[in-house]
Design a protein around this motif. Structure first.
Motif, mmCIF file in Angstrom:
data_model
loop_
_atom_site.group_PDB
_atom_site.id
_atom_site.type_symbol
_atom_site.label_atom_id
_atom_site.label_comp_id
_atom_site.label_asym_id
_atom_site.label_seq_id
_atom_site.Cartn_x
_atom_site.Cartn_y
_atom_site.Cartn_z
ATOM 1 N N TRP A 15 5.208 7.002 3.493
ATOM 2 C CA TRP A 15 4.174 7.992 3.156
ATOM 3 C C TRP A 15 2.876 7.677 3.887
ATOM 4 O O TRP A 15 2.207 8.580 4.399
ATOM 5 N N ARG A 16 2.501 6.406 3.928
ATOM 6 C CA ARG A 16 1.261 6.029 4.618
ATOM 7 C C ARG A 16 1.334 6.398 6.092
ATOM 8 O O ARG A 16 0.354 6.884 6.664
ATOM 9 N N GLU A 17 2.476 6.170 6.715
ATOM 10 C CA GLU A 17 2.643 6.531 8.121
ATOM 11 C C GLU A 17 2.508 8.032 8.326
ATOM 12 O O GLU A 17 1.867 8.486 9.291
ATOM 13 N N GLU A 61 -1.188 8.998 8.017
ATOM 14 C CA GLU A 61 -1.932 8.609 9.220
ATOM 15 C C GLU A 61 -1.650 9.556 10.370
ATOM 16 O O GLU A 61 -2.523 9.841 11.194
ATOM 17 N N ARG A 112 -4.599 9.566 0.095
ATOM 18 C CA ARG A 112 -4.843 8.120 0.084
ATOM 19 C C ARG A 112 -4.819 7.572 -1.337
ATOM 20 O O ARG A 112 -4.349 6.451 -1.575
ATOM 21 N N VAL A 156 -1.199 6.846 -2.284
ATOM 22 C CA VAL A 156 -0.524 5.673 -1.714
ATOM 23 C C VAL A 156 -1.273 4.372 -1.972
ATOM 24 O O VAL A 156 -0.699 3.288 -1.811
ATOM 25 N N ASP A 157 -2.548 4.457 -2.370
ATOM 26 C CA ASP A 157 -3.335 3.249 -2.610
ATOM 27 C C ASP A 157 -3.530 2.931 -4.082
ATOM 28 O O ASP A 157 -3.868 1.790 -4.428
#
Length: 276
Positions: free
Chosen positions: A167-169, A172, A250, A253-254
């Protein structure tokens, strides 16, 4: 509201009742379903074992111009790249032809995998409980009945920690400016729904019921985790009405995602790894 929600979605034996039916498909979506059914037969032919609908269309809650058409296809053998390309093209063609829908999504698997021991409490459960037969021999006849227990919770959504790096990829890859907003909207919808469903199945064995309604899922979750209720209610709202907010993604995912993954592992354990 949360404390008024009582368990439901089970049959007289306490097993999850199959949701959806062709009789519930709203009139506006019946031509779409008919076209998809005919084209699946044309494209896959003898390789097709069975096909199903799932999601809001067979539940009767689809909204014209806002809902997508969700298809689940089982092949007699494991799907090839050519099969995947074919169903993607089929979905694109149906989406272009019918303005009633906002996209077509198709899940494609082989019969052997769907009936395997590894998938019995994940893809097997999905077919048996959440899918409405459209074509072919219904695989639910070869699968057990399912209860809303910890095993089902673990094997359906106990892999969130594995998804978060991907998910982070993807986040980004959309960049940070306004130009990336169109690409972020579908991510917000997908991740919002995934997180709400994971939150719901986290508490499902305690609630002892089933629902596919995102708002209701969030309220059931709120009964057991009031300190996280606002975040999950927000995710339920954006699961229906997505925005392209990078800060929201964000936060998924954070903050919410890592907390939910950790709590899920603590309560139910971690889902058995899959080959893909």
């Amino acid at each position: 509201m949360a404390d008024t929600i009582r368990p439901k979605g089970l049959d007289a034996q306490g097993c999850i009742a199959r949701e959806g039916s062709l009789g519930r498909v709203p009139a506006a979506f019946r031509p779409v379903v008919a076209a998809a059914r005919d084209r699946i037969l044309d494209v896959l032919g003898a390789r097709l074992h069975s096909a199903y609908l799932y999601g809001s269309v067979p539940r009767g809650t689809a909204r014209v111009g806002r809902s997508d058409l969700d298809l689940f296809v089982a092949l007699r053998e494991e799907p090839t790249e050519a099969d995947r390309d074919a169903v993607r093209a089929l979905g694109a063609a149906v989406d272009k032809e019918f303005p009633q829908i906002d996209g077509v999504g198709t899940l494609l698997y082989g019969r052997e995998r769907l009936l395997s021991e590894l998938e019995r409490y994940d893809l097997g459960w999905f077919v048996a409980c959440l899918c409405t037969p459209l074509l072919g021999d219904d695989l639910a006849e070869y699968l057990p009945r399912y209860r809303p227990d910890s095993l089902l919770a673990r094997e359906t959504n106990g892999d969130l920690a594995r998804w978060l790096p991907r998910w982070r990829e993807r986040i980004e890859g959309t960049g940070s400016g306004a130009a990336g907003e169109p690409a972020r909207r579908p991510l917000v919808r997908f991740m919002s729904r995934h997180l709400v469903r994971t939150g719901f199945t986290l508490v499902m064995p305690r609630w002892q019921g089933w629902t596919s309604d995102l708002g209701e899922m969030a309220e059931v979750f709120a009964m057991y985790y009031p300190e996280r209720a606002a975040q999950v209610r927000t995710a339920a709202r954006y699961g229906h009405e997505p925005v392209g907010d990078p800060d929201l993604l964000r936060s998924y995912v954070d903050d919410l995602g890592p907390w939910l993954a950790g709590e899920y592992a603590r309560v139910h354990g971690v889902k058995a790894p899959r080959p893909d």
